[in-house]
Design an enzyme around this catalytic site. Structure first.
Site, PDB file in Angstrom:
ATOM      1  N   ASP A   1      29.426  34.547  26.149  1.00 50.00           N
ATOM      2  CA  ASP A   1      30.679  35.183  25.735  1.00 50.00           C
ATOM      3  C   ASP A   1      31.921  34.357  26.026  1.00 50.00           C
ATOM      4  OD1 ASP A   1      30.495  35.409  28.461  1.00 50.00           O
ATOM      5  OD2 ASP A   1      31.007  37.536  28.555  1.00 50.00           O
TER       6      ASP A   1
ATOM      7  N   ARG B   1      27.820  43.172  27.653  1.00 52.45           N
ATOM      8  CA  ARG B   1      28.820  44.215  27.767  1.00 52.45           C
ATOM      9  C   ARG B   1      29.953  44.048  26.769  1.00 52.45           C
ATOM     10  NH1 ARG B   1      29.097  45.317  34.176  1.00 52.45           N
ATOM     11  NH2 ARG B   1      26.858  45.657  34.128  1.00 52.45           N
TER      12      ARG B   1
ATOM     13  N   ARG C   1      29.661  38.074  44.652  1.00 61.22           N
ATOM     14  CA  ARG C   1      31.042  38.331  44.228  1.00 61.22           C
ATOM     15  C   ARG C   1      31.872  38.476  45.495  1.00 61.22           C
ATOM     16  NH1 ARG C   1      30.135  39.573  38.612  1.00 61.22           N
ATOM     17  NH2 ARG C   1      27.945  40.118  38.441  1.00 61.22           N
TER      18      ARG C   1
ATOM     19  N   ASP D   1      33.459  33.905  33.314  1.00 64.81           N
ATOM     20  CA  ASP D   1      34.927  33.861  33.237  1.00 64.81           C
ATOM     21  C   ASP D   1      35.601  34.273  34.551  1.00 64.81           C
ATOM     22  OD1 ASP D   1      34.232  36.467  32.953  1.00 64.81           O
ATOM     23  OD2 ASP D   1      35.440  36.857  31.170  1.00 64.81           O
TER      24      ASP D   1
ATOM     25  N   THR E   1      26.195  31.784  32.157  1.00 63.08           N
ATOM     26  CA  THR E   1      26.105  33.234  31.989  1.00 63.08           C
ATOM     27  C   THR E   1      25.226  33.515  30.791  1.00 63.08           C
ATOM     28  OG1 THR E   1      27.295  35.190  31.212  1.00 63.08           O
ATOM     29  CG2 THR E   1      28.366  33.089  30.826  1.00 63.08           C
TER      30      THR E   1
ATOM     31  N   GLY F   1      27.043  36.582  38.121  1.00 64.61           N
ATOM     32  CA  GLY F   1      25.639  36.894  37.844  1.00 64.61           C
ATOM     33  C   GLY F   1      24.822  35.638  37.669  1.00 64.61           C
TER      34      GLY F   1
ATOM     35  N   ASP G   1      25.369  35.829  28.740  1.00 63.55           N
ATOM     36  CA  ASP G   1      26.013  36.570  27.650  1.00 63.55           C
ATOM     37  C   ASP G   1      26.564  35.708  26.524  1.00 63.55           C
ATOM     38  OD1 ASP G   1      25.433  38.951  28.859  1.00 63.55           O
ATOM     39  OD2 ASP G   1      27.432  39.298  29.663  1.00 63.55           O
TER      40      ASP G   1
END
Lengths: 328, 328, 328, 328
Positions: free
Chosen positions: D134, D176, D76, D107, D130, D15, D132
């Protein structure tokens, strides 16, 4: 030719729109300027029925011109639809000595105000405040310019992703009966297609715009959809495209309520300021059951029946034409 | 009633303005739509003289509608003021087969274009692109809406500080001959006073607006000054106020060039898009020496002499009147 | 291990910074949470001397987290520098029963607070609120993140014009003793050169960065100058470059006070919220004469003498190194 | 201690995130600075398999630091999951002489890169890009700061409406597996409640935060919900509250993809710039299968196995604690 109105009540009603505070400020300061007393009525017709009024002076409306929302709050009132509710409202106004009203809101607000005028003859002016720009009698409503810019900023962000991933995005913007936000945010956002309530575009026509043909089509596409789309909302349209072709990598974003808030643009602040002053001056000149508007850059007063005879504010067909040329 | 123009050159000239790219895009896509060839001329008249041209297609102008500045760059050209310079420019156009021109810029751009038309009869349309909104023949120029919003955002930030410290701020905005940005950013920014080139306000009148009187005056004040102020620029006015009273804690901010750039608003993008298409369609319909404009929401073509006979785009006196009421 | 403090006074002092309101809110809500009474002291030490206090509850600080400036206002107080002034201030606090103080401001604020603590032993915590990020004892001060983003947005706009006209722009940002805003807005703005108070760059070195050589240099350049530059402010540097070479088309923009205001970023709001709570919890744990800080993402309490022994918050030399690589 | 790498390939994968372009620019300029050749690989692993490479110089990455998305595009790739796909990719790199890789992504990107390293021993560094936040091994990922600010701006707009209508809004933000955006946009947005994937809050606990009790509760409420909520997404939670009480006027807004795009903040640009340079310098120093990170303001290199052993980047429990105090 000034009349003798001394106390004016002002309130906001219906969905909030950026610039409502600028309009409140202008009404209050015009009252100060012309030596009238201004009263804020909280939560629209609800507060009128409950007698929730507050006296406002020039300083009480300082530092609000830039704020979204409405300091007087807004609500939809079921009780005001009843004769009893309106009677209570009238008695509260009378008790406080309020002789005229300025309402800021959309067509529901104006309809209520007209009903009230017919029953109690309280001179009143409606200021069109709604992001949808769907009212006849004015080229622009307060909040529309800001909401369209908010939509465009969101579309700009989404385009970054669309381009990075060669995606097809459906972006749903506000507008249940009106395609104003959609058509103009679509043109400004470089949309491949724009779906509005007013236009008879079939799903096939929309699909063909996308050119699901690897050689000649754009790599990424944005379709802007007004919520009042007659051929399906953004999610439905996305699903239908996916069913017909697996070529596209499709995503949907529904902008929703973030289009309502935020600091108003200069345009909405100036428009609201002009209309707020015009509302007070209109009352002073004997206007009684009207909506103030701006047509060709000039203030006008529209009487209720003339406004309601028109369906709504039509989309300029020229805009549809140029959208088509630009998306080539 | 289409004529036979096949190749159209487009360029930007003078100070850059947000929306110029949207106009370039619209010109190019209209060319594609009508099956004309579009050529970008780099750096305005400079590139015309040097023969710095680039062919543009619908895809070459993708993803630029949201960008400030101009992808064709801009420059002021001394050489184009000479007969020799214009001759070189004409020969370059002729060599490339360019039969018509679309220029995006201000009054200097239009004057140069007119001179060139008189000598070489190359049909040409000027699109008004300048943040100052100072051109007659159009209600709005491209970039003005964005620049005013940029000024208002800056004023909003400055107001936070003014209010926190009970200060008097002088904010200088662009506008050498025109008070458009000042008057509208001033109204929208809640200014106590607005100083514009067009108005005969004396320094004393400005000073009196401030109410250097602890009891009744506002605690903080903003004065918006157009750079073309006839009673002194922001620094001068600040100094003169300080000389007359030690009551105020005074600061000055000059917004300067940041008013020129940034992503254009929806309004400027749509305006630029409409004007870009109108320029190409005008050429196709035989327009020859005109500036496109928008009056009362309709596209118009103004011929050079009519435009130049008017001094410049006058400030609406209504705006001055409401500014006064609102600053009470 | 809670002590018995019941009433806490909070105030803002020195230049305003975005996030001060978020800090006030956090202090007040932490007081509510821990069942302390919170009092706002208006206009910093001025209001303490005048006894201008207002009781604050959880709801009084609603809807302020997003606002620039400070609802408690700020001022610089000459009188607090006198023993007499501080005595008045103490008596006002005592009369109201205020047993501890939270101050939000810069090093001047902290110095005053320390002096007051030494004389009257009122436990107090300073929260670092200043856009300059120039305080030791904390990686970040409140307002710095927002101010840097404001500067970067302005630089982004200016870059549009610089690129369109192949210009050299000098942009002056805030920072009298500290190059934090300059170095980071310079890196983020893609500056060719960055001039900060801490670095020994000569004018010649700066000039050489520009590469006044048509073949290899960048077409447009931005130089970011901190106001505390040791080799001349933006106007001076622009003049000196112009004297040495006529190659550049040079413009200057001084961002000034617009860097102070505006809605704080998430970072400043969260930082201010954490520090506001930490200030109240610090007082409850017996902290007495400290500045709260954040180091490596952890809250720390710095005592006055340790802080003042350090000159100021040093610029990361790594930042200077990467700025050089990036401007290649 | 420099090794002999001469050609470095750089690509973005997964993304998109704001700041990816700033990272690309830093990688390319560091290559120029250290006299390496830089190659852009289009659309991540897809372009590597197809051999879609482009040579990049210092000027090719001019004027991109401020742009959202990624000029190298992202995709992707299913084919890269196959041994055959990776073989093709390796052969393309070898044919071009590319000796090392810098990948910018999350990741999934890093896992692919590690697999590739194990098979072909191409030294490679992953830069965490990213929104996120995360990933373990770094305090911040590129794009997170911008995305959180975008969410906060949207929440600010929504709050205007919530306050004007005394409403309860559920706002769903991205995340997410990670509650970073939710917790920090929730604190900064003044949320009454924040629902994140990591926390075991029951629906009852959430419901109780709302205080459906006319006397003491807030008039308007915002609940921020991470998309990975374990107790239902925003629409589900809104429905469940409505089922339990008719007191609230409830609306839902799902921010969606607009959180991905937009101009990066200064923080993300500087972070990306530092990481981009560190990636190139890491390769030069012999790093081979690592992710660059920033811990306590210092650059670190994390090797693949260490990173993957950690589940993900944990939410600071302190943030949960302060969110609770602030929403009192």
């Amino acid at each position: 030719m000034e009349n003798n109105i001394r106390k004016i009540g002002v309130f906001t009603s219906g969905g909030d729109a950026p610039g409502m505070n600028a309009a409140i400020r202008a009404v209050v300061r015009a009252c100060t300027y012309y030596k009238k007393d201004a009263y804020g009525i909280m939560r629209g017709y609800e507060g009128m029925i409950e007698g929730d009024l507050v006296k406002l002076g020039a300083r009480s409306v300082g530092n609000i011109i830039q704020r979204g929302g409405t300091i007087l709050k807004s609500a939809r009132s079921e009780e005001f639809r009843t004769a009893e509710g309106r009677k209570k409202a009238y008695e509260n106004l009378k008790a406080e000595g309020i002789e005229a009203l300025v309402a800021i809101g959309g067509d529901g607000t104006f309809t209520g105000l007209h009903k009230f005028y017919e029953e109690y003859r309280v001179p009143s002016v409606c200021i069109p405040g709604t992001i949808d720009n769907d009212l006849p009698g004015t080229d622009y409503t307060i909040g529309y310019d800001t909401a369209t810019n908010t939509a465009v900023e969101a579309i700009d962000r989404i385009r970054d992703t669309a381009l990075s991933h060669n995606r097809l995005f459906f972006v749903e913007v506000m507008g249940r009966n009106s395609g104003y936000i959609a058509i103009n945010s679509g043109i400004a956002g470089g949309a491949t297609g724009i779906v509005i309530p007013e236009e008879n575009m079939s799903f096939d026509q929309l699909y063909n715009l996308l050119g699901a043909d690897k050689e000649t089509s754009k790599k990424s596409n944005l379709i802007v959809v007004a919520e009042g789309s007659k051929i399906g909302d953004a999610n439905t349209l996305a699903r239908k495209v996916a069913e017909r072709s697996s070529y596209f990598d499709i995503k949907v974003t529904i902008l929703g309520h973030l289009q309502r808030g935020g600091a108003p643009t200069y345009f909405d602040r100036v428009l609201a300021s002009k209309m707020g002053i015009a509302a007070v001056e209109g009352l002073m000149q004997g206007q009684k059951d009207v909506m103030v508007g701006i047509k060709d850059n000039k203030i006008v007063y529209n009487d209720f029946n003339t406004i309601m005879a028109q369906k709504h504010h039509e989309i300029d067909s020229e805009s549809l034409r140029i959208a088509k040329i630009l998306s080539i």
